[in-house]
Design an enzyme around this catalytic site. Sequence first.
Site, short mmCIF file in Angstrom:
data_model
loop_
_atom_site.label_atom_id
_atom_site.label_comp_id
_atom_site.label_asym_id
_atom_site.label_seq_id
_atom_site.Cartn_x
_atom_site.Cartn_y
_atom_site.Cartn_z
CG HIS A 18 30.07 34.42 24.06
ND1 HIS A 18 29.65 34.91 25.27
CD2 HIS A 18 31.17 33.67 24.31
CE1 HIS A 18 30.48 34.47 26.22
NE2 HIS A 18 31.40 33.72 25.66
CD GLU B 243 33.27 36.22 25.42
OE1 GLU B 243 32.96 36.63 26.56
OE2 GLU B 243 33.84 35.14 25.22
CG HIS C 206 33.89 35.04 37.36
ND1 HIS C 206 34.84 35.08 36.39
CD2 HIS C 206 32.72 34.74 36.73
CE1 HIS C 206 34.29 34.81 35.21
NE2 HIS C 206 33.01 34.60 35.39
CG ASP D 54 37.60 34.84 38.61
OD1 ASP D 54 37.12 33.74 38.37
OD2 ASP D 54 37.26 35.90 38.05
CG ASP E 210 33.29 39.94 27.99
OD1 ASP E 210 33.42 41.02 28.57
OD2 ASP E 210 32.97 38.88 28.57
C1 XLS Z 1 32.22 32.57 29.23
C2 XLS Z 1 32.02 33.99 29.49
C3 XLS Z 1 32.46 34.43 30.88
C4 XLS Z 1 31.83 35.74 31.25
C5 XLS Z 1 31.90 36.05 32.70
O1 XLS Z 1 32.19 32.11 28.12
O2 XLS Z 1 32.62 34.74 28.50
O3 XLS Z 1 33.86 34.51 30.95
O4 XLS Z 1 32.37 36.80 30.54
O5 XLS Z 1 31.22 35.14 33.47
NI NI Z 2 32.75 36.83 28.53
NI NI Z 3 33.25 33.54 26.64
#
Ligand code: XLS
Ligand code: NI
Ligand code: NI
Length: 437
Positions: free
Chosen positions: A271, A268, A101, A104, A296
């Site tokens: 998620h 991800e 990001h 970061d 992810d």
């Molecule tokens: C948050 C997300 C974040 C994204 C990037 O839950 O996983 O880390 O991957 O903004």
């Molecule tokens: Ni993520």
């Molecule tokens: Ni996440």
Amino acid sequence: MAQAFPEISKIEYEGPQTKNPLAFRWYNADEVIEGKTMREHLRFAVVYWHTFRGTGSDPFGPGTMIRPWDDGSDSVENAQKRARVCFELCEKLGAPFYAFHDRDVAPEGKTLAESNKNFDAVAKVLKEEQQRTGIKLLWGTANLFSNPRYMLGAATTCNADVYAFAAAQVKKCLEVTKELGGENYVFWGGREGYQNLLNTDMKRELDHLARFFHMAVAYAKEIGFTGQFLIEPKPKEPTKHQYDSDAAACLNFLRAYDLLPYFKLNLETNHATLAGHTMQHELDYAGMQGALGSIDANTGDLLLGWDTDQFPTNIYLTTEIMWTILKWGGISPGGVNFDAKVRRESFEPIDLFHAHVGGMDAFARGLKIAAAIRADGEFDKFVKQRYSSFDSGIGADVESGKADFKSLEAYILAKGEAAPNASGRQEMLEHLFNRYI
Ligand code: XLS
Ligand code: NI
Ligand code: NI
């Protein structure tokens, strides 16, 4: 600069028999599977945020991580030093990519102009390090959720100034991502969602979000950024209702607002779990629509209801993921991005290596098992047979569009009753799956 991890040398492949915890037992980068090397299939990436900015704090206590290279200050010099450490880690792991990001990698200033200046100063080091090592940027993204100005959202805020700020931030992040040769650009929903419909105009917020994405597409075109745009679904956290809740919701949104040609999904695992889906479901759903972009790689804890972002080690999970990725032809230019953090009790620098080596090996092993499953073709054969009533006769008429309600009624009236069903054989298939593990 002195090494941050002097006691660790490059992690090597030593094969399944090794007892060395800091060696790969399965990840053999040059090994060819289904015509591509493991390196090309997996495209591993290290994330900047958890790995270099995660402190180990939780709602009950402060950070625990020991990071000797980091003086804890918000200075640009410290950020530049950290950037070099990131490349040392990636190099020693043999991870070909990293992801960040904007906030970061570089400290946020008092004004946008100051933040942009800081970002440029760190991007200069990132570029040098990329050139020195050959490590590439998998994706960039803008943090549109940490600063308090984004408390009501960024592209879905009710505050037009905040919206403008978010647009300016993404504009800059696209420029830097392009400058660094980023292969993708990610939008994760941050605080794009709502807590309560009593104060929310959902339709207006979604219209604004779509406008925001159209502006991003237009600006990328203008500056010649050709990386893949990705949306990362997540159903809740931080808001109760995140707009990008799962793969299906994202694809519906993109289609409704004529954005589908420009976006794919970054899925991800944790998620998917929060959405009440398996990761395999999300991957298959995106894959069938040509929208499988990147992953992810992490895992949640089924006993905890939040995004714990743990490193993945479960071979069943990695096998299912790689099986589905192979099914839909791979994820390049996306990759397997470790959006994962060491737990707060794993506070030593070496734990960063244990975590990544374990995650990379779990995915490599999953890839090998998935390829073996595909080579045998037993599941494919079973599934094909299961749908074979649609290969000819009345079923083929349905698939080709020849049949209609009247012809189907005439068919069943003549036949009297449907043909008997065949067993789904779930237990047999689960047992078969175990044979490959
Ligand atoms: C948050 C997300 C974040 C994204 C990037 O839950 O996983 O880390 O991957 O903004
Ligand atoms: Ni993520
Ligand atoms: Ni996440």
